[in-house]
Design a protein around this motif. Structure first.
Motif: not given
Length: 205
Positions: A130-138, A101-113
């Motif tokens: 953002s979602l592309t980056v998150l999928r790569r990280i994980e 969240e702090q990195s801005g990667l959750l912006e616009g994704l409506d992710i709270k949990t």
């Protein structure tokens, strides 16, 4: 250095790499759902409780269980070979959702949990960087499969490595629990099914 700190450093190293490599084509791996494994009778078993996660493992799967100093547990097989063991780690929300969240990667994704995060990771990112980056990280972009099993308030997500003998990552998310549990290492389908089939959420003693 604790295992959680090592995990955090690894995540943010991958984050930096992912941001620099955002021209790479996105993976098409999508989230699948599977039924929760049937409860198994477990004779000659050891009960393992890690924070609020309790499960049983038969003696033939365990050589030793090591406390890593508060960060997690290292479950070694009968051979006690560390490279064949499974690490069980507790990842606080501040290390996961908080930093994303702090990195801005959750912006616009409506992710709270935590559950919403791992569900979202299973969707095709399209033009969402953002979602592309998150999928790569994980590691979902390099996974062979990504699947979820749920029972009541517990959800397990397996990011399945395509490499024979490669380290597997399974996240266990519990509703209304800020901690996410990560099982990582030489995990077989039999091992995971055994853990999940008798998994319980319990209070700390």
């Amino acid at each position: 250095m604790g295992l959680i700190r090592m995990l955090g450093n690894r995540v943010w190293l991958l984050l930096s790499c992912a941001m620099l490599c955002n021209s790479v084509a996105a993976s098409t791996v999508a989230l699948e759902t599977r039924p929760w494994p049937t409860e198994q009778r477990c004779d000659s078993c050891v009960t393992i409780q890690f924070i609020t996660m309790e499960f049983k493992l038969p003696l033939h799967m365990i050589g030793r269980v090591l406390d890593t100093g508060g960060d997690g547990l290292h479950i070694l097989p009968p051979s006690e070979a560390p490279q064949q063991g499974v690490l069980l780690l507790a990842v606080p929300t501040a290390k996961l959702l908080g930093r994303y969240e702090q990195s801005g990667l959750l912006e616009g994704l409506d992710i709270k949990t935590n559950e919403q995060l791992f569900d979202a990771l299973g969707a095709a990112p399209g033009s969402n960087k953002s979602l592309t980056v998150l999928r790569r990280i994980e590691g979902i972009d390099t996974a062979s499969r990504y699947y979820k099993v749920s029972r009541d308030s517990v959800h397990a997500y397996w990011i399945q490595s395509p490499e024979p003998g490669g380290s597997q990552n399974i996240y266990v998310v519990i509703n209304d629990d800020e901690t996410v549990y990560l099982l990582s290492g030489d995990i077989t389908q039999e091992f995971l099914d055994t853990v999940l089939s008798n998994l319980r959420v319990v209070e700390l003693p």
